[in-house]
Design an enzyme around this catalytic site. Structure first.
Site, short mmCIF file in Angstrom:
data_model
loop_
_atom_site.label_atom_id
_atom_site.label_comp_id
_atom_site.label_asym_id
_atom_site.label_seq_id
_atom_site.Cartn_x
_atom_site.Cartn_y
_atom_site.Cartn_z
N GLU A 121 4.01 -9.55 15.99
CA GLU A 121 3.45 -10.04 17.25
C GLU A 121 3.67 -11.56 17.33
O GLU A 121 4.03 -12.10 18.36
CB GLU A 121 1.96 -9.68 17.30
N ARG A 162 0.83 -1.22 0.00
CA ARG A 162 0.00 0.00 0.00
C ARG A 162 0.85 1.26 0.00
O ARG A 162 0.40 2.32 -0.44
CB ARG A 162 -0.99 -0.01 1.18
P1 AMP Z 1 3.68 -1.83 11.76
O1 AMP Z 1 4.88 -2.53 11.20
O2 AMP Z 1 3.15 -2.46 13.00
O3 AMP Z 1 3.91 -0.34 11.92
O4 AMP Z 1 2.50 -2.04 10.71
C1 AMP Z 1 2.44 -1.25 9.59
C2 AMP Z 1 2.00 -2.00 8.37
O5 AMP Z 1 0.92 -2.90 8.63
C3 AMP Z 1 1.54 -1.01 7.32
O6 AMP Z 1 2.16 -1.36 6.10
C4 AMP Z 1 0.03 -1.18 7.28
O7 AMP Z 1 -0.39 -1.30 5.94
C5 AMP Z 1 -0.29 -2.45 8.04
N1 AMP Z 1 -1.23 -2.23 9.17
C6 AMP Z 1 -0.97 -2.44 10.48
N2 AMP Z 1 -2.03 -2.20 11.25
C7 AMP Z 1 -3.02 -1.81 10.41
C8 AMP Z 1 -4.39 -1.40 10.60
N3 AMP Z 1 -4.97 -1.33 11.82
N4 AMP Z 1 -5.10 -1.05 9.50
C9 AMP Z 1 -4.54 -1.11 8.27
N5 AMP Z 1 -3.27 -1.49 8.03
C10 AMP Z 1 -2.51 -1.85 9.08
#
Ligand code: AMP
Length: 173
Positions: free
Chosen positions: A98, A61
């Site tokens: 996680e 995305r």
């Molecule tokens: P993180 O590595 O935990 O910061 O997760 C970020 C990635 O996971 C991004 O590329 C987002 O597209 C996806 N992501 C994580 N949580 C969500 C959420 N609640 N809604 C949509 N996309 C999410």
């Protein structure tokens, strides 16, 4: 046009892809032409007077926003991708989820040493994804000028985990 409320165009999908996750669906935002333009206009305005050599986008995305931003800034787009997608020599960084781990890759020759880079993804949650992508940029010889997101889930503390990197987001929850 500039008074469009971007947050109101992000659709919340409860329990996707897993129970307890509030998924922030950007398809409703990018499907609205003036809103999509406002996102790119806002990012382009933020960086147009900053020396930037490349925009790095995170699969998948992140590509939706990084490609038009690179065009608007008149610089190249460098993809950070999931394992096995990039055809030439890569650097790889593994990061914790996680449950389990993920890996991201960048082409070893994607950045000229010393390149100043804006890293773009759709959403900042825990920060693991862009933390890994930032390390990849540095392995490839680049310098992260800022991490830019459309959405930031502030309650997950990604910003604190990424301390040391400037962070910008358009919508906060
Ligand atoms: P993180 O590595 O935990 O910061 O997760 C970020 C990635 O996971 C991004 O590329 C987002 O597209 C996806 N992501 C994580 N949580 C969500 C959420 N609640 N809604 C949509 N996309 C999410």
């Amino acid at each position: 046009m500039t008074d469009i409320d971007l947050a109101s165009l992000v659709r919340n999908i409860p329990d996707f892809p897993l129970p307890g996750i509030q998924f922030k669906d950007i398809t409703t935002l990018i499907g609205h032409g003036p809103a999509f333009s406002k996102v790119i206009d806002t990012l382009a305005a933020r960086y147009q007077h900053t020396p930037i050599d490349a925009v790095v986008g995170v699969e998948s995305r992140g590509f939706i926003f990084s490609a038009p931003l690179a065009l608007r800034l008149g610089v190249g787009l460098v993809p950070v991708r999931k394992p096995g997608k990039l055809p030439a020599e890569t650097y790889q960084v593994e990061y914790e989820l996680e449950y389990g781990t993920n890996t991201l890759e960048i082409h070893r020759d994607a950045l000229t040493p010393g390149s100043r880079v804006v890293l773009v993804d759709d959403l900042l949650a825990t920060g693991g994804t862009v933390g890994a992508a930032s390390r990849l940029i540095e392995l490839a010889g680049g310098q992260v000028v800022e991490l830019a997101f459309v959405i930031e889930l502030t309650f997950l503390g990604g910003r604190e985990k990424l301390a040391g990197y400037p962070i910008y987001s358009l919508i906060q929850y």
